[in-house]
Motif scaffolding. Structure first.
Motif: not given
Length: 327
Positions: A290-293, A162-166, A153-155, A229-235
């Motif tokens: 990683r450099q782009r991020l 979004t970390n959608d590179e994965l 839902i948050n995405l 919960v930590i994964e949420h903060w990755f956003m």
């Protein structure tokens, strides 16, 4: 003391390794569909078996078995989803002009079969553990399902990262349903509720859990919930997801990286000529991602913390013609 220390370490390792292993299996084009199918089937059967045999086992070993069985079952459906086998009736990109309820409807159609598969897993676990003393599997699945729905839902509503590179190639179309923008009101609400639930789990662990089984079971589930919960903060942070699971990314540059960051330039990644193996190329491409991020993070920081005085100082000390003449 081992009842308190070993479970969180085990849960954290399983969370980290299982995620990377699934990404590695699905993302590598060298791994054929047959291997992925066999792996998913083996995980499915092993998970169901572990949950079934541990249903009445109220020892510490029973808690570990039920927890592991649920992770294996979850991993099986994740392989099916990320491989593109079980997504939805409309596995297509979101139209650029889709808004509001239309966008929501299209997003649900893109993952409907996947959501049904998750519910089927939950029903299977409930059937195997109904009336049994060991509910670790059910609580583990509930934690995974609730946090996964919150993340989706948050995405969909919007997050800065979004970390959608994965995301493997077969499900790259799903990134078009993500919104890369400041968080919505749902993010603080969801994180607050998740933290409140985590506090209740920890409170029960401290005040109620008495037997080794109860301690291990609650610790495993609460640790997994905390990691969710930590994964949420990755956003909100551009680096951790790539850092943690970069080893599970496929060797090819994803379509996402190409669209968001453009072609990999020489100032980000050294020229690929002379690279001896595909793994070396993958490492360099990962560095480029990683450099782009990092660049995005710095740009976002500058936008949030503007320095108007810096621009004024430049205008005062340097002629306009000199500034405009620069490239």
């Amino acid at each position: 003391m081992g009842s308190y220390l070993t479970p969180p370490v085990y849960a954290a390792f399983v969370w980290w390794f299982s995620t990377g292993a699934v990404l590695l299996l699905v993302g590598r084009t060298a791994y054929g569909s047959a291997l992925k199918l066999v792996s998913a089937g083996a995980l499915l059967l092993a998970g169901l078996y572990a949950i079934a045999v541990s249903a009445d086992d109220i020892t510490a070993g029973g808690a570990y078995a039920a927890f592991t069985g649920t992770i294996l079952l979850w991993g099986a459906q994740e392989i099916a989803f990320l491989a593109g086998w079980v997504t939805g009736p409309r596995p297509q990109r979101c139209p650029a002009d889709a808004r509001g309820w239309q966008r929501l409807s299209l997003a649900l159609q893109a993952i409907l079969y996947h959501e049904a598969a998750l519910l089927a897993c939950g029903v299977a676990i409930l059937a195997l553990t109904s009336g049994s003393a060991n509910a670790t599997a059910l609580w583990t699945f509930a934690a995974l399902w609730v946090l996964r729905q919150s993340a989706k839902i948050n995405l969909f509503l919007g997050v800065p990262v979004t970390n959608d590179e994965l995301m493997p190639e077969p499900v790259q179309f799903l990134k078009t349903y993500f919104a890369r923008k400041p968080v919505s009101l749902f993010f603080p609400l969801s994180v607050t509720l998740a933290i409140a639930a985590l506090v209740i789990m920890v409170q029960r662990l401290v005040e109620v859990a008495a037997t080794p089984f109860e301690i291990v079971s609650l610790t495993l589930v609460s640790t997994l919930f905390a990691l969710g919960v930590i994964e949420h903060w990755f956003m909100l942070l551009p680096l951790p997801a790539i850092t943690l699971w970069g080893w599970g990314m496929g060797p090819q540059v994803s379509e996402d990286v190409m669209e968001q960051g453009g072609d990999i330039k020489d100032d980000v990644v050294p020229p690929l000529a002379g690279i001896s193996s595909a793994s070396d190329a993958a490492k360099l491409r990962s560095i480029g991602a990683r450099q782009r991020l990092e660049d995005e993070f710095r740009q976002r920081f500058r936008e949030l913390h503007p320095r108007p005085d810096l621009g004024a100082g430049l205008r005062e000390t340097e002629p306009v013609a000199t500034i405009n003449g620069r490239t």
